[in-house]
Design an enzyme around this catalytic site. Sequence first.
Site, PDB file in Angstrom:
ATOM      1  N   LYS A 147       0.877  -1.178   0.000  1.00  0.00           N
ATOM      2  CA  LYS A 147       0.000   0.000   0.000  1.00  0.00           C
ATOM      3  C   LYS A 147       0.911   1.225   0.000  1.00  0.00           C
ATOM      4  O   LYS A 147       1.477   1.609   1.016  1.00  0.00           O
ATOM      5  CB  LYS A 147      -0.903   0.036   1.236  1.00  0.00           C
TER       6      LYS A 147
ATOM      7  N   GLY B  80       7.545   5.416   7.675  1.00  0.00           N
ATOM      8  CA  GLY B  80       6.622   6.537   7.852  1.00  0.00           C
ATOM      9  C   GLY B  80       6.784   7.169   9.217  1.00  0.00           C
ATOM     10  O   GLY B  80       7.879   7.151   9.794  1.00  0.00           O
ATOM     11  N   SER B  81       5.693   7.681   9.749  1.00  0.00           N
ATOM     12  CA  SER B  81       5.772   8.442  10.999  1.00  0.00           C
ATOM     13  C   SER B  81       5.823   7.528  12.224  1.00  0.00           C
ATOM     14  O   SER B  81       5.376   6.376  12.182  1.00  0.00           O
ATOM     15  CB  SER B  81       4.565   9.364  11.112  1.00  0.00           C
TER      16      SER B  81
ATOM     17  N   GLY C 240       3.748   4.057  13.027  1.00  0.00           N
ATOM     18  CA  GLY C 240       4.551   2.890  13.421  1.00  0.00           C
ATOM     19  C   GLY C 240       4.022   2.293  14.723  1.00  0.00           C
ATOM     20  O   GLY C 240       3.861   1.077  14.868  1.00  0.00           O
TER      21      GLY C 240
ATOM     22  N   GLU D 259      10.840   1.828   9.782  1.00  0.00           N
ATOM     23  CA  GLU D 259      11.818   2.894   9.573  1.00  0.00           C
ATOM     24  C   GLU D 259      11.061   4.195   9.759  1.00  0.00           C
ATOM     25  O   GLU D 259      10.203   4.550   8.956  1.00  0.00           O
ATOM     26  CB  GLU D 259      12.429   2.757   8.181  1.00  0.00           C
TER      27      GLU D 259
ATOM     28  N   CYS E 157      14.189  11.314   5.785  1.00  0.00           N
ATOM     29  CA  CYS E 157      14.093  10.821   7.160  1.00  0.00           C
ATOM     30  C   CYS E 157      15.400  11.037   7.917  1.00  0.00           C
ATOM     31  O   CYS E 157      15.393  11.196   9.130  1.00  0.00           O
ATOM     32  CB  CYS E 157      13.684   9.367   7.182  1.00  0.00           C
TER      33      CYS E 157
ATOM     34  N   GLU F  45      10.797  16.178  14.837  1.00  0.00           N
ATOM     35  CA  GLU F  45      11.084  16.114  13.407  1.00  0.00           C
ATOM     36  C   GLU F  45      10.148  17.085  12.670  1.00  0.00           C
ATOM     37  O   GLU F  45       8.934  17.043  12.846  1.00  0.00           O
ATOM     38  CB  GLU F  45      10.841  14.700  12.886  1.00  0.00           C
TER      39      GLU F  45
HETATM   40  O1  TXE Z   1       3.042   9.749   7.569  1.00  0.00           O
HETATM   41  P1  TXE Z   1       2.184   8.459   7.850  1.00  0.00           P
HETATM   42  P2  TXE Z   1       2.564  11.160   6.970  1.00  0.00           P
HETATM   43  C1  TXE Z   1       7.194  11.594   9.170  1.00  0.00           C
HETATM   44  C2  TXE Z   1       7.439  13.066   8.913  1.00  0.00           C
HETATM   45  C3  TXE Z   1       6.108  13.550   8.426  1.00  0.00           C
HETATM   46  C4  TXE Z   1       5.175  12.733   9.284  1.00  0.00           C
HETATM   47  C5  TXE Z   1       3.772  12.553   8.778  1.00  0.00           C
HETATM   48  O2  TXE Z   1       7.765  13.684  10.120  1.00  0.00           O
HETATM   49  O3  TXE Z   1       5.924  14.919   8.629  1.00  0.00           O
HETATM   50  O4  TXE Z   1       5.800  11.471   9.376  1.00  0.00           O
HETATM   51  O5  TXE Z   1       3.772  12.066   7.447  1.00  0.00           O
HETATM   52  C6  TXE Z   1       0.078   4.904   5.961  1.00  0.00           C
HETATM   53  N1  TXE Z   1      -2.258   1.974   9.493  1.00  0.00           N
HETATM   54  N2  TXE Z   1       7.583  10.762   8.039  1.00  0.00           N
HETATM   55  O6  TXE Z   1       1.327  11.659   7.612  1.00  0.00           O
HETATM   56  O7  TXE Z   1       0.789   8.843   8.183  1.00  0.00           O
HETATM   57  C7  TXE Z   1      -0.082   6.066   5.006  1.00  0.00           C
HETATM   58  O8  TXE Z   1      -1.231   5.891   4.203  1.00  0.00           O
HETATM   59  C8  TXE Z   1      -1.541   1.607   8.425  1.00  0.00           C
HETATM   60  C9  TXE Z   1       8.872  10.175   8.108  1.00  0.00           C
HETATM   61  O9  TXE Z   1       2.533  11.040   5.505  1.00  0.00           O
HETATM   62  O10 TXE Z   1       2.933   7.617   8.807  1.00  0.00           O
HETATM   63  C10 TXE Z   1       1.240   6.026   4.258  1.00  0.00           C
HETATM   64  O11 TXE Z   1       1.195   5.020   3.261  1.00  0.00           O
HETATM   65  N3  TXE Z   1      -1.003   2.496   7.565  1.00  0.00           N
HETATM   66  C11 TXE Z   1       9.105   9.236   7.042  1.00  0.00           C
HETATM   67  C12 TXE Z   1       2.224   5.623   5.345  1.00  0.00           C
HETATM   68  O12 TXE Z   1       1.439   5.016   6.375  1.00  0.00           O
HETATM   69  C13 TXE Z   1      -1.181   3.810   7.799  1.00  0.00           C
HETATM   70  C14 TXE Z   1       8.411   9.332   5.776  1.00  0.00           C
HETATM   71  C15 TXE Z   1       3.018   6.783   5.947  1.00  0.00           C
HETATM   72  O13 TXE Z   1       2.112   7.767   6.410  1.00  0.00           O
HETATM   73  C16 TXE Z   1      -1.922   4.255   8.907  1.00  0.00           C
HETATM   74  C17 TXE Z   1       7.127   9.942   5.864  1.00  0.00           C
HETATM   75  C18 TXE Z   1      -2.480   3.267   9.781  1.00  0.00           C
HETATM   76  N4  TXE Z   1      -3.160   3.597  10.864  1.00  0.00           N
HETATM   77  C19 TXE Z   1       6.768  10.641   6.960  1.00  0.00           C
HETATM   78  N5  TXE Z   1      -1.918   5.614   8.909  1.00  0.00           N
HETATM   79  C20 TXE Z   1      10.388   8.514   6.958  1.00  0.00           C
HETATM   80  N6  TXE Z   1      10.732   7.720   7.950  1.00  0.00           N
HETATM   81  O14 TXE Z   1      11.055   8.605   5.949  1.00  0.00           O
HETATM   82  C21 TXE Z   1      -1.209   6.011   7.833  1.00  0.00           C
HETATM   83  N7  TXE Z   1      -0.763   4.928   7.151  1.00  0.00           N
END
Ligand code: TXE
Length: 505
Positions: free
Chosen positions: A201, A254-255, A259, A277, A311, A408
Amino acid sequence: MSEVLELPKQDLGPASGFLSKTVQLFIDGEFVDAASGEIFETTNPATGEKLADIALGDAADINKAVDAARQAFDKGPWSKMTPSERQKILYKIGDLILENADELAYLESLDNGKPFSVARAADIPLTADLFHYMAAHARTMEGAIIPVSDIAVPGAEFHAYTLREAIGVIGLITPWNYPLLIAAGWQMAGALAAGNTIVLKPSEVTPLSIMRFAELAKEAGVPDGVINIVPGNGLGAGTTLTEHDLVDKIGFTGSVRTGRSILHTVADGNLKKVTLELGGKSPDIIMDDADLEKAIPGVAMGIFFNQGECCCAGSRLLVHKLVYNEVLEGLKKEAEKIKLGSGQSDTTDMGPVVSQKQEDTIMSYINSGIEEGATLVTGGKKVGEQGHFIEPTIFADVNRDMKIVKEEIFGPVLVVQSFETLEEAIEMANDTEFGLGAGIWTESLANTHQLAKAIKAGTVFVNCYNVFDAATPFGGYKMSGWGRNRGKEAFEAFTETKAVYAKLN
Ligand code: TXE
């Protein structure tokens, strides 16, 4: 300061063919509409214009994709193919990515906002290289023969060995900052090399390049059901994938918030394996013996590359007091040289940030820095009426309790602090809940190795920043994550180890 912005009319360039139709889900080797028939729009962050309609996957589509991946793993050819057959297909994917690099880089630039030149030089060739690298790993699923001496079975002789096996169905959930590189390169390539099947996804913010990738994977000969890609929202498609009992592992980037939520779901469910990550607040350290001609532009690149949406961005600069003023002056000049503009323009150094949501987040951090009394050295403003452009921003006179120092930001914002001793630099560098990256600028071997050892971070860059090779592991200490992407570690994380005892007497 860079007063932007000449934004030419949206030019779809080599991506125009792909963007001329509704982008569909990829399930069991077919491009299909969402079961609900729903679609969503993806937009260009430089102009706000629509780029494409995308089928919006939800729980029903994820369930269908997991069934296909399960079938392909349990019965299908992928896990039963010889390593050399899998290797050839993965290598071919790498080749096809390179053959279509201009189109993929253009899609990435349109959807994410990053300069085409960055996507063309970094995101796309690195993704291809990860497929070439992991293709070779398909031939290294090796176990070991282990001499055993089981004292509970006197006189018994055993032939004992380990088998390394694929885990099964891997659910991948990925972000928008490096849409193709993280989804296909960092996560999928290793999982496939080990013989697993995939349900991905991707981020709903940037789904385009990975859906073009699906066409290339099919062309390379990946059997049906081995790769399934379902764009959709986190709540719905993402949560269904995490909860699914037929999924054996989740690979997430992601965030921290998401996580954590994945871990709660998994803890209450089938306890599938998880790799995370997450974010960072990475220190970049300039010692008093650093070559400032290299360090100053290097630090600027470490934070402003990819609009600061990295990140491991070097977002906390720690500078030795003796060179503090000179560094700050140099960095101000570097930041003010950066040309903002559409990612498709040749003269652009930095594109827009990815979305209105991200723009709001970054601007609220900038405002909080000003309210908390930090000195704004340069930047700090949104630029232009159209799109999500934010000036490269530097704050000085910050302290460790400020939000802009602790959290962050994930945008082009650098905070600068000073130190006087090596011990103080180490203490400040580690004064964070994160541990993803760190930079060190010094001409001293002793400083290099003392700092590299003392800093709690998954990657340390010495006299460089943002170097990403397929063969090096990448991941976080502390709250920056669990496990590693890339390299041998990532490949092994997509395998299980089985111990076998055969009694010989
Ligand atoms: O991340 P999300 P967002 C950090 C960075 C950024 C913040 C928010 O600080 O400002 O996170 O970004 C999916 N169950 N990073 O809101 O929400 C979502 O659809 C399962 C750091 O975009 O974590 C997407 O595919 N999946 C980072 C993915 O998770 C879920 C890179 C990431 O989205 C979900 C990006 C749930 N409950 C953001 N909720 C890095 N480490 O590089 C969301 N998703």
